[in-house]
Write a protein that holds these residues in place. Sequence first.
Motif, mmCIF file in Angstrom:
data_model
loop_
_atom_site.group_PDB
_atom_site.id
_atom_site.type_symbol
_atom_site.label_atom_id
_atom_site.label_comp_id
_atom_site.label_asym_id
_atom_site.label_seq_id
_atom_site.Cartn_x
_atom_site.Cartn_y
_atom_site.Cartn_z
ATOM 1 N N ARG A 202 0.847 -1.200 0.000
ATOM 2 C CA ARG A 202 0.000 0.000 0.000
ATOM 3 C C ARG A 202 0.880 1.247 0.000
ATOM 4 O O ARG A 202 2.049 1.193 0.359
ATOM 5 N N ASP A 203 0.291 2.371 -0.373
ATOM 6 C CA ASP A 203 1.021 3.635 -0.390
ATOM 7 C C ASP A 203 1.612 3.972 0.968
ATOM 8 O O ASP A 203 2.756 4.421 1.050
ATOM 9 N N ASP A 204 0.851 3.732 2.042
ATOM 10 C CA ASP A 204 1.368 4.057 3.378
ATOM 11 C C ASP A 204 2.572 3.190 3.731
ATOM 12 O O ASP A 204 3.472 3.625 4.451
ATOM 13 N N GLU A 205 2.630 1.973 3.219
ATOM 14 C CA GLU A 205 3.784 1.106 3.465
ATOM 15 C C GLU A 205 5.011 1.611 2.700
ATOM 16 O O GLU A 205 6.132 1.559 3.213
ATOM 17 N N LEU A 206 4.796 2.103 1.485
ATOM 18 C CA LEU A 206 5.897 2.673 0.712
ATOM 19 C C LEU A 206 6.437 3.935 1.384
ATOM 20 O O LEU A 206 7.647 4.136 1.466
ATOM 21 N N VAL A 207 5.528 4.771 1.871
ATOM 22 C CA VAL A 207 5.927 5.976 2.594
ATOM 23 C C VAL A 207 6.736 5.588 3.830
ATOM 24 O O VAL A 207 7.752 6.216 4.148
ATOM 25 N N CYS A 208 6.302 4.557 4.515
ATOM 26 C CA CYS A 208 7.002 4.071 5.705
ATOM 27 C C CYS A 208 8.421 3.618 5.345
ATOM 28 O O CYS A 208 9.375 3.926 6.062
ATOM 29 N N MET A 209 8.560 2.896 4.247
ATOM 30 C CA MET A 209 9.879 2.433 3.816
ATOM 31 C C MET A 209 10.804 3.617 3.539
ATOM 32 O O MET A 209 11.963 3.619 3.962
ATOM 33 N N LEU A 210 10.282 4.612 2.838
ATOM 34 C CA LEU A 210 11.086 5.799 2.555
ATOM 35 C C LEU A 210 11.455 6.526 3.837
ATOM 36 O O LEU A 210 12.601 6.935 4.025
ATOM 37 N N ALA A 211 10.484 6.691 4.715
ATOM 38 C CA ALA A 211 10.723 7.413 5.971
ATOM 39 C C ALA A 211 11.775 6.709 6.818
ATOM 40 O O ALA A 211 12.589 7.361 7.478
ATOM 41 N N GLU A 212 11.783 5.396 6.798
ATOM 42 C CA GLU A 212 12.727 4.632 7.620
ATOM 43 C C GLU A 212 14.162 4.840 7.161
ATOM 44 O O GLU A 212 15.083 4.847 7.966
#
Length: 119
Positions: A70-80
């Motif tokens: 999901r988009d929120d998971e991709l955002v999480c990966m980038l944020a990490e």
Amino acid sequence: METISCMEALHEDPLGFEDYFPSMVDTLGVERFMEELYNGFCLLMDGSVGLITFESLKRNTTLMGLNELRDDELVCMLAEGDLDGDGALNQMEFCSLMFRLSPGLMMEGSQPGDLRVSS
């Protein structure tokens, strides 16, 4: 409701994630492994800015077999991995994230810059 960090969410894998990085280092050697890591960065980055952006990551999830993310998971990966807070990953941030996701590459007590494989 329990809250978990992005890193905890990334490590949760119902299919049983297997870390292939240590065996890749054994097979390829450190220099060739680092070249392959760079190739992975280039595959995912937006060539116009030289960074992995949300858009480039989303566009390339199919190549990684992760089109169900999901988009929120991709955002999480980038944020990490985003150490400088610009919302994207440069090559150093990408490599740092990959190493953190592969604990088998770093042994306790190693010096910065050392690449050691723990068995």
